[in-house]
Design an enzyme around this catalytic site. Structure first.
Site, PDB file in Angstrom:
ATOM      1  N   LYS A  14       0.828  -1.203   0.000  1.00 22.24           N
ATOM      2  CA  LYS A  14       0.000   0.000   0.000  1.00 22.24           C
ATOM      3  C   LYS A  14       0.873   1.268   0.000  1.00 22.24           C
ATOM      4  O   LYS A  14       0.648   2.180  -0.780  1.00 22.24           O
ATOM      5  CB  LYS A  14      -0.935   0.024   1.223  1.00 22.24           C
ATOM      6  N   ARG A  89      -9.894   0.680   8.801  1.00 21.41           N
ATOM      7  CA  ARG A  89      -9.454  -0.660   9.182  1.00 21.41           C
ATOM      8  C   ARG A  89     -10.478  -1.391  10.027  1.00 21.41           C
ATOM      9  O   ARG A  89     -10.236  -2.522  10.423  1.00 21.41           O
ATOM     10  CB  ARG A  89      -8.176  -0.533  10.015  1.00 21.41           C
ATOM     11  N   ARG A 128      12.173  -5.959   5.213  1.00 20.72           N
ATOM     12  CA  ARG A 128      12.194  -4.527   5.550  1.00 20.72           C
ATOM     13  C   ARG A 128      12.693  -4.318   6.974  1.00 20.72           C
ATOM     14  O   ARG A 128      13.402  -3.357   7.258  1.00 20.72           O
ATOM     15  CB  ARG A 128      10.803  -3.923   5.388  1.00 20.72           C
ATOM     16  N   ARG A 134      11.586  -0.116  11.902  1.00 16.11           N
ATOM     17  CA  ARG A 134      10.196  -0.262  12.377  1.00 16.11           C
ATOM     18  C   ARG A 134      10.134  -1.433  13.329  1.00 16.11           C
ATOM     19  O   ARG A 134      10.360  -2.580  12.938  1.00 16.11           O
ATOM     20  CB  ARG A 134       9.250  -0.482  11.191  1.00 16.11           C
ATOM     21  N   ARG A 146      -0.104  -8.899  13.361  1.00 13.18           N
ATOM     22  CA  ARG A 146      -0.676  -7.831  12.504  1.00 13.18           C
ATOM     23  C   ARG A 146      -1.563  -8.447  11.428  1.00 13.18           C
ATOM     24  O   ARG A 146      -2.643  -7.937  11.129  1.00 13.18           O
ATOM     25  CB  ARG A 146       0.447  -7.014  11.857  1.00 13.18           C
TER      26      ARG A 146
HETATM   27  P1  AP5 Z   1       4.667  -1.471   1.904  1.00 12.82           P
HETATM   28  O1  AP5 Z   1       4.453  -0.709   0.644  1.00 12.82           O
HETATM   29  O2  AP5 Z   1       5.144  -0.720   3.092  1.00 12.82           O
HETATM   30  O3  AP5 Z   1       3.352  -2.280   2.288  1.00 12.82           O
HETATM   31  P2  AP5 Z   1       2.132  -1.818   3.178  1.00 12.82           P
HETATM   32  O4  AP5 Z   1       0.948  -2.559   2.679  1.00 12.82           O
HETATM   33  O5  AP5 Z   1       2.039  -0.318   3.212  1.00 12.82           O
HETATM   34  O6  AP5 Z   1       2.645  -2.422   4.539  1.00 12.82           O
HETATM   35  P3  AP5 Z   1       2.793  -1.769   5.975  1.00 12.82           P
HETATM   36  O7  AP5 Z   1       3.647  -2.655   6.788  1.00 12.82           O
HETATM   37  O8  AP5 Z   1       3.237  -0.352   5.912  1.00 12.82           O
HETATM   38  O9  AP5 Z   1       1.291  -1.892   6.369  1.00 12.82           O
HETATM   39  P4  AP5 Z   1       0.631  -1.968   7.692  1.00 12.82           P
HETATM   40  O10 AP5 Z   1      -0.785  -1.979   7.260  1.00 12.82           O
HETATM   41  O11 AP5 Z   1       1.033  -3.027   8.646  1.00 12.82           O
HETATM   42  O12 AP5 Z   1       1.213  -0.685   8.384  1.00 12.82           O
HETATM   43  P5  AP5 Z   1       0.580   0.685   8.798  1.00 12.82           P
HETATM   44  O13 AP5 Z   1       1.680   1.651   8.805  1.00 12.82           O
HETATM   45  O14 AP5 Z   1      -0.659   0.993   8.052  1.00 12.82           O
HETATM   46  O15 AP5 Z   1       5.627  -2.682   1.555  1.00 12.82           O
HETATM   47  C1  AP5 Z   1       6.132  -3.549   2.537  1.00 12.82           C
HETATM   48  C2  AP5 Z   1       7.539  -3.992   2.116  1.00 12.82           C
HETATM   49  O16 AP5 Z   1       7.439  -4.751   0.914  1.00 12.82           O
HETATM   50  C3  AP5 Z   1       8.492  -2.816   1.813  1.00 12.82           C
HETATM   51  O17 AP5 Z   1       9.767  -3.142   2.257  1.00 12.82           O
HETATM   52  C4  AP5 Z   1       8.461  -2.726   0.279  1.00 12.82           C
HETATM   53  O18 AP5 Z   1       9.647  -2.216  -0.247  1.00 12.82           O
HETATM   54  C5  AP5 Z   1       8.235  -4.164  -0.123  1.00 12.82           C
HETATM   55  N1  AP5 Z   1       7.485  -4.300  -1.370  1.00 12.82           N
HETATM   56  C6  AP5 Z   1       6.433  -3.535  -1.783  1.00 12.82           C
HETATM   57  N2  AP5 Z   1       6.000  -3.955  -2.985  1.00 12.82           N
HETATM   58  C7  AP5 Z   1       6.787  -5.002  -3.333  1.00 12.82           C
HETATM   59  C8  AP5 Z   1       6.824  -5.869  -4.479  1.00 12.82           C
HETATM   60  N3  AP5 Z   1       5.964  -5.719  -5.485  1.00 12.82           N
HETATM   61  N4  AP5 Z   1       7.746  -6.849  -4.504  1.00 12.82           N
HETATM   62  C9  AP5 Z   1       8.623  -7.001  -3.454  1.00 12.82           C
HETATM   63  N5  AP5 Z   1       8.649  -6.205  -2.350  1.00 12.82           N
HETATM   64  C10 AP5 Z   1       7.730  -5.223  -2.303  1.00 12.82           C
HETATM   65  O19 AP5 Z   1       0.113   0.361  10.303  1.00 12.82           O
HETATM   66  C11 AP5 Z   1       1.037   0.080  11.336  1.00 12.82           C
HETATM   67  C12 AP5 Z   1       0.290  -0.020  12.655  1.00 12.82           C
HETATM   68  O20 AP5 Z   1      -0.355   1.239  12.951  1.00 12.82           O
HETATM   69  C13 AP5 Z   1      -0.864  -1.043  12.679  1.00 12.82           C
HETATM   70  O21 AP5 Z   1      -0.399  -2.336  12.992  1.00 12.82           O
HETATM   71  C14 AP5 Z   1      -1.761  -0.443  13.786  1.00 12.82           C
HETATM   72  O22 AP5 Z   1      -1.258  -0.732  15.058  1.00 12.82           O
HETATM   73  C15 AP5 Z   1      -1.626   1.056  13.561  1.00 12.82           C
HETATM   74  N6  AP5 Z   1      -2.664   1.583  12.657  1.00 12.82           N
HETATM   75  C16 AP5 Z   1      -2.458   2.138  11.428  1.00 12.82           C
HETATM   76  N7  AP5 Z   1      -3.625   2.514  10.870  1.00 12.82           N
HETATM   77  C17 AP5 Z   1      -4.590   2.185  11.771  1.00 12.82           C
HETATM   78  C18 AP5 Z   1      -6.016   2.312  11.754  1.00 12.82           C
HETATM   79  N8  AP5 Z   1      -6.662   2.831  10.698  1.00 12.82           N
HETATM   80  N9  AP5 Z   1      -6.702   1.863  12.827  1.00 12.82           N
HETATM   81  C19 AP5 Z   1      -6.074   1.334  13.903  1.00 12.82           C
HETATM   82  N10 AP5 Z   1      -4.713   1.177  13.965  1.00 12.82           N
HETATM   83  C20 AP5 Z   1      -3.980   1.610  12.919  1.00 12.82           C
END
Ligand code: AP5
Length: 196
Positions: A14, A89, A128, A134, A146
């Site tokens: 994402k 979410r 990552r 992180r 997660r």
């Molecule tokens: P990346 O692009 O970062 O993937 P992502 O889907 O954004 O993954 P995140 O880990 O950032 O998502 P998340 O939902 O856990 O985290 P968030 O910050 O929202 O890619 C991941 C990796 O893969 C990178 O290294 C990238 O380079 C690699 N990659 C990408 N595409 C690729 C490809 N095609 N091939 C190979 N490699 C690739 O949330 C974190 C925490 O915050 C949550 O756990 C929760 O505690 C809290 N939180 C956030 N939002 C909320 C909410 N709305 N409500 C409640 N809690 C929340």
């Protein structure tokens, strides 16, 4: 306005695809994960509380993220539209987002869901975690928590938008550029239609 939710489990790409999409379509990127990490790095009271939950792989309370999104939308109403990443979410967050946008006389045009296998998610996040700093990426137990939280509370959010026929599934495996091409083909088509 064109308002898009980029949806999918942790590690589905994402954040990676959001960066490219906002550059192409000039949308305002609203990532609740990034907003929370900014609070953590500034050591605000909200950030200190959120970190305890994020380090365990749990979601932070709805009212916290809804408040952050409310403020960010209010501040950016002049933009061409919003790209929501990591929000909504939960069912409550989805309803609040719809209400918020309706008050602004706009709506979600589409939810695009990235589909990636669990093995690939874990591989990407552990990789990552070697360099990102992180804390929620370094431990496979937390990564699995997660993903479990996603299946328990978040996956059903797609049903909310499916009822309105606003969900598009995209294969999230392949190179970053291949996935971007799939996304832009859909978005270019959807931008020609008024979905609100
Ligand atoms: P990346 O692009 O970062 O993937 P992502 O889907 O954004 O993954 P995140 O880990 O950032 O998502 P998340 O939902 O856990 O985290 P968030 O910050 O929202 O890619 C991941 C990796 O893969 C990178 O290294 C990238 O380079 C690699 N990659 C990408 N595409 C690729 C490809 N095609 N091939 C190979 N490699 C690739 O949330 C974190 C925490 O915050 C949550 O756990 C929760 O505690 C809290 N939180 C956030 N939002 C909320 C909410 N709305 N409500 C409640 N809690 C929340």
């Amino acid at each position: 306005m064109f308002n898009l939710i980029l949806f999918g489990p942790p590690g589905s790409g994402k954040g990676t695809q959001s960066e490219k999409l906002i550059a192409k379509y000039h949308l305002r990127h609203l990532s609740t994960g990034d907003l929370l990490r900014s609070e953590i790095s500034r050591k605000t009271p909200l950030g200190i509380e959120a970190k305890k939950l994020m380090d365990k792989g749990n979601l932070v309370p709805d009212e916290v993220v809804i408040g952050m999104i409310n403020d960010a939308v209010d501040l950016n109403m002049e933009s061409a539209g919003f790209l929501f990443d990591g929000f909504p979410r939960t069912a409550v967050q989805a309803e609040e987002l719809d209400n918020l946008l309706a008050r602004k006389h706009t709506c979600i045009d589409v939810m695009i869901a990235l589909e990636v296998s669990e093995d690939e998610l874990i591989k990407r996040l552990l990789k990552r975690g070697e360099t990102s700093g992180r804390s929620d990426d370094t431990n496979e137990i937390v990564i699995r928590a997660r993903i479990a939280e996603y299946h328990k509370k978040t996956a059903t959010v797609a049903d909310h938008y499916r009822k309105a026929q606003k969900v598009v599934l995209i294969k999230g495996e392949g190179t970053v550029d291949e996935i971007f091409a799939r996304l832009t083909a859909e978005i270019d088509h959807l931008m020609k239609v008024d979905n609100c």
